[in-house]
Scaffold this active site. Structure first.
Site, PDB file in Angstrom:
ATOM      1  N   GLU A 190      64.006  98.181  -0.027  1.00  0.00           N
ATOM      2  CA  GLU A 190      63.929  99.572  -0.486  1.00  0.00           C
ATOM      3  C   GLU A 190      64.369  99.574  -1.939  1.00  0.00           C
ATOM      4  OE1 GLU A 190      62.921 102.298   1.108  1.00  0.00           O
ATOM      5  OE2 GLU A 190      62.596 101.449   3.101  1.00  0.00           O
ATOM      6  N   CYS A 207      67.054 106.758  -6.140  1.00  0.00           N
ATOM      7  CA  CYS A 207      65.827 105.977  -6.247  1.00  0.00           C
ATOM      8  C   CYS A 207      64.584 106.850  -6.239  1.00  0.00           C
ATOM      9  CB  CYS A 207      65.767 104.926  -5.150  1.00  0.00           C
ATOM     10  SG  CYS A 207      66.112 105.601  -3.537  1.00  0.00           S
TER      11      CYS A 207
END
Lengths: 550, 489
Positions: A282, A317
């Site tokens: 991720e 993110c």
């Protein structure tokens, strides 16, 4: 919040947990020559700095002790061996074990909410509401979703079988991989540690969690809380930085789940390759937001702010990295953002309690460098104020920075927001597609055609139309990157799937055994088989007749 | 034998590989491969190519492996044809975005999962089913709308050359290419940045492929092998069980298949009977002199022939042969060979056999077999023959493998509703049917919102009232919500 405002209220145990984190951080950074230039323990707020200064002697003793007990490859190997043994006992496979662990985590979140909020306050000055909404309640709803659906997820999935194997039945059985490693990150240190852990538990795995040393208070809290609330024979926390992570990565795992930077993603995958371990990565990327002109600008501005500065001050993110809009619309957009920023964070955002600080000095300097680059620094149209001591940078908007500037070349991960302008809004597609694929892409537009084009032509982990970051909260959507932004996905059932092997099982009986399958392969058998395969009825009849003639 | 098929004389190097990828990236960026029409026409092309050249394919397979025609038609030609047909039938459905429910948190909104091609993908295939294992992943990659480079195995040179020729003729060469070659060419290809790498082969090369992929963060599917066990319980129809084992072992490329039974575990009592039935069934199938049978593939090359004879000739193993053992180095043939009670630490029990040798291990109680299986690496397949429901359940629950079949061998491969792929040492990722499409697609989450329903509570400044309301909302406490609203007003 209490800790920040009146350091006198800090109790001793918290001091020590913060101290433990400092020791680890110092140890980590001491072995990185790059950081020797910054000898002070730079990663903490004033209150924790104060602790480290006045406890210098304790610090050195603790460092000595830690050196002796360093978590090395040998210790890591032992740990994995122990967990493998627990896993092969079969206990993690039962529904009861999984449900019990998930229930405990849910209980832990309820009972220790205050401590969690305090740790996030220490690590990131995260506002309580942000901590509550984006970490605590997200983790909890993830837990509850897993508990609610666990039986259903665990049930084998019946599938239809083909005529070739008639008579038969088939199912797909989800089984745990085994012993898995989860390496998490510092920006949402609670959520991003436990959310994958929930998936790994739901799927029945034994787990080692390595929280980020850059959020030391949360790391040590996780270590303490998990050992209190969950089954220690199968779920462990290893705290530490580069050496500890390397020791862990040397081991053979059955799955590695990493959240963090692309740079470390390469290292994790290379380590996994040695043992043929599948990975979920991720990562991040430069998440663009395209702003069309035909929108409700007031709502859009709020949602842009929510997806940038109200998201850990841009240190997320899926936070917006840059905006693309038309030349003519840019001034209106800037004005609306300015108005909303003031509404949200006041006239002096450096003083706002509703915005996170920059996590540490390293990142503060990195961001300052992006901002100070020649060709970029004169593009600031809003904000730009900073306070190195408090590790604060005000929400900053830059207009028309050059595409080859540093700020447009790396993931910003902070409160700076460049706005690029194009003549036609469609030109933004090319701009986005010329960069590595981001984790998220956003579009604000009321134009259906443009929405369609956006979804069709832009590749990103996920996308959201007319809002930001919220797709993260929809458990029916897989959350994960593509290309440079990562591989694999999780959330909801996808988390369960990420930690499960999908075992195809075919059941046959001893009935229906056709001789055609077996040698010797006479020409008749071949003829029949070919006819059968192509469903040629006449061929089948001929072949059977031909066969029976013999 | 390797490289013999490269007739253009220009092996691909890093530079050539780089410009190949650049060219395909250009083609992909043009969007051609994304359309339904392109995908459909390419799949039709593959189907037509397979129909038109059935005889050429069978001939190439005979040349590479001495593969009997029926095996070629059944396992390579027909399977590929089925794959193409299924993809053509389902393509519309597969390509359709999947609508999903949204949560209260994002109300009002709608959401869908959009399957999009990953980009330019590399498929490296194997020599044992060189036609099927090359094109089956290509079917998935095309269905998902990718540009494709296929690197067939140099160990099956006739099929490799045929694939290069046929794909050149039948496919859109701006987006689908074949690169022939061996280690040097593969290395040059692996240095490039791909959007997915699909590798079929062994664990050693699997590690190399994944390490190369890691340099570019490229996701991989690794279809590897392993020692696939067969557990045989007492009380079963031994004749049918033996036939089904034989067809999965020697009837599958003479044991040179990744899901062939590698070894058998049975009870001490049953073993002699099992061996007897094997003997008579093998004789029925392949005659008294199996080296002369036309219905068995040969060993692919002298390297593998030597490797297999080494397994057979090991001191503590050679005296365990109870059937077969004959070989002919000039014809690269080894007869179906059964070994009884080989030591667990022998070579043959420690590497994937991938050939016509079948050791039988015996245990006192059938349950011990789970321990034997689970103490090794996870295999690609595991089989059990039993009529006992409990034993079945226990096997499915406790044996980890890529896939399982109860009361038969290898045919789970033909069930497209089951994912086909390994776990642990036998690989990662899966394909077949829709799973092939998924293996080459990125599942893009898309959430749609309107400008309505914008709640101030989401935004700073975070007052105590907002915090209370938010906690109440997320906690689902009606009373709390009311209180918070009152408190705020």
């Amino acid at each position: 919040m209490a800790i920040m405002k009146c350091p006198s209220s800090v109790n001793l145990s918290q001091d020590f947990s913060a101290l433990g984190g400092i020791c680890q951080t110092i140890r980590t950074y001491a072995c990185r020559p790059v950081n020797r230039a910054n000898p002070s323990p730079i990663f903490f707020t004033h209150s924790s700095l104060r602790i480290s200064r006045c406890s210098a002697s304790v610090l050195s003793v603790t460092m000595e002790e830690e050196k002796e007990q360093a978590f090395d490859a040998g210790k890591a190997a032992l740990l994995v061996k122990e967990l493998r043994k627990s896993f092969s006992s079969g206990k993690t496979k039962s529904y009861e074990w999984r449900a019990a662990q998930l229930q405990s985590i849910s209980k832990m979140i309820d009972e220790r909410e205050k401590e969690i909020i305090q740790a996030l306050q220490l690590d990131l000055s995260k506002p309580e509401l942000e901590a509550f909404v984006s970490e605590i309640s997200m983790t909890k709803s993830s837990c509850q979703k897993a508990l609610k659906d666990l039986k259903h997820w665990m049930a084998p999935e019946k599938v239809s079988t083909s005529i070739t194997t008639y008579p038969s039945s088939a199912e797909i059985v989800s089984e745990p991989f085994g012993v898995v490693l989860i390496i998490s990150t510092w920006n949402y240190p609670f959520l991003l540690s436990l959310d994958p852990v929930i998936g790994a538990i739901a799927a029945g795995n034994a787990i080692v969690l390595k929280p980020s040393e850059i959020a030391p208070a949360t790391s040590s809290l996780l270590s303490r809380l998990l050992s209190e609330y969950v089954d220690r024979s199968t779920i462990r926390v290893v705290e530490g930085a580069v050496p500890e992570t390397s020791a862990l990565l040397d081991q053979k795992w059955d799955k590695i789940f990493y959240t963090g930077s692309t740079r470390v993603g390469y290292i994790v995958m290379a380590a996994a390759a040695k043992h043929l371990t599948p990975v979920v990565l991720e990562l991040g990327g430069k998440c663009p937001a395209i702003i069309d002109s035909n929108i409700n600008l007031e709502v859009a501005a709020r949602r842009i702010l929510a997806g940038k500065w109200a998201c850990n001050n841009g240190q997320a993110c899926i936070a917006i990295d840059y905006i693309v809009t038309t030349r003519s619309f840019a001034p209106k957009l800037v004005a609306a953002l300015q108005l909303t920023l003031e509404e949200f964070f006041g006239k002096n955002p450096l003083e706002s309690q509703d915005i996170c600080r920059i996590v540490n000095l390293y990142h503060f300097k990195r961001l300052a460098k992006l901002l100070d680059e020649d060709g970029t620094s004169d593009k600031i149209v809003l904000g730009g104020q900073r306070d190195e001591n408090k590790l604060r940078i005000a929400p900053t908007i830059l207009l028309d920075v050059p595409e080859d500037s540093l700020i447009m070349q790396e993931e910003i991960f902070g409160p700076l927001l460049p706005i690029l302008t194009v003549d036609n809004i469609e030109d933004s597609f090319h701009m986005i597609n010329s960069k590595p694929k981001p984790l998220a892409a956003y579009l604000f537009s009321d134009n259906d055609g443009l929405q369609k084009q956006f979804v069709q032509n832009i590749s990103a982990g996920g996308m959201l139309i007319n809002d930001t970051v919220l797709h993260l909260t929809v458990p029916t959507l897989p959350f994960g990157g593509v290309g440079e932004s990562g591989m694999g996905a999780y959330h909801g059932k996808f988390s369960f799937d990420a930690f499960s092997h999908k075992k195809g099982v075919l059941y046959r009986s001893f009935k229906g055994d056709a001789l055609t399958r077996y040698p010797p392969y006479t020409p008749e058998k071949q003829r029949l088989l070919k006819a059968l395969i192509s469903f040629n009825i006449i061929g089948i009849i001929l072949a059977i007749l031909g066969w029976s003639k013999k | 034998m390797a490289g013999a098929a490269r007739e253009d004389g220009k092996p691909i190097d890093s530079k050539a590989a780089l410009s190949l990828v650049a060219e395909l990236r250009g083609a992909f960026a043009s969007g051609t491969t994304r359309s339904y029409q392109w995908r459909e026409s390419q799949l039709r092309g593959l189907l037509r190519m397979t129909d038109d050249h059935e005889q050429d394919i069978a001939a190439a397979l005979r040349s590479d492996l001495g593969k009997p025609e029926l095996e070629s038609i059944l396992y390579e030609v027909a399977m590929l044809r089925n794959s193409c047909k299924l993809a053509l039938k389902e393509l519309h459905h597969w390509m359709m975005p999947e609508k999903v429910k949204t949560s209260l948190t994002t109300f009002p909104s709608s959401a869908e999962i959009v399957s999009e091609p990953l980009g330019v993908v590399l498929i490296i295939s194997a020599w044992n089913y060189p036609y099927l294992l090359s094109l089956d992943p290509v079917v998935g990659a095309i269905a998902a709308g990718n540009a494709v480079v296929l690197k067939p195995s140099e160990i099956a040179p006739a099929t490799s050359a045929l694939l290069a020729k046929l794909l050149g003729e039948y496919m859109d060469n701006s987006s689908i290419r074949v690169v022939e070659g061996a280690v040097a060419e593969t290395t040059a290809l692996l240095e490039q940045k791909w959007d997915k790498i699909f590798y079929t082969g062994n664990g050693k090369v699997g590690r190399i492929v994944m390490a190369a992929a890691a340099k570019h963060l490229t996701p991989v599917v690794l279809e590897l092998g392993g020692k696939s066990p067969v557990v045989v319980d007492s009380g079963v129809n031994l004749q049918i069980a033996c036939r089904r084992i034989i067809v999965g072992k020697w009837g599958c490329n003479n044991g040179q298949a990744c899901i062939s039974p590698d070894y058998i575990i049975t009870t001490k009592d049953l073993a002699p009977k099992l061996v007897d039935v094997f003997k008579s069934e093998l004789e029925t199938f392949y005659g008294k002199n199996p080296l002369e049978s036309k219905d068995l593939s040969r060993i692919v090359n002298s390297n593998h022939f030597t490797r297999l004879t080494k397994l057979l000739d090991e001191d503590k193993v050679s005296n365990k042969v109870v059937y077969g053992g004959e070989r002919d180095p000039t014809k690269l043939q080894i007869a179906p060979t059964i070994l009884l009670d080989v030591p667990r630490d022998s070579l043959i029990m420690n590497e994937e056999i991938f050939g016509p040798l079948l050791p039988i291990l015996t245990v006192d109680k059938l349950e011990e077999s789970y321990h034997i299986i689970n103490s090794g690496s996870k295999p690609l397949a595991a089989y059990i023959f039993t009529n006992d429901k409990k034993v079945k359940e226990h096997f499915v629950k406790n044996v980890s493998a890529g896939g399982l079949v109860v009361n038969d061998t290898t045919i789970h491969l033909a069930v497209h509703t089951l994912p086909f792929g390994g776990v642990g040492e036998s690989g990662m990722g899966a394909y077949h049917g829709k799973f092939s499409f998924d293996a080459f697609s990125h599942k893009k989450a898309v959430l749609y919102r309107s400008f309505m329903g914008d709640a101030a509570i989401r935004y700073p400044p975070y007052t105590d009232g907002k915090l209370r309301l938010m906690k109440a909302l997320l906690g689902g406490s009606i009373l709390g919500i009311l209180r918070a609203i009152f408190g705020r007003s």
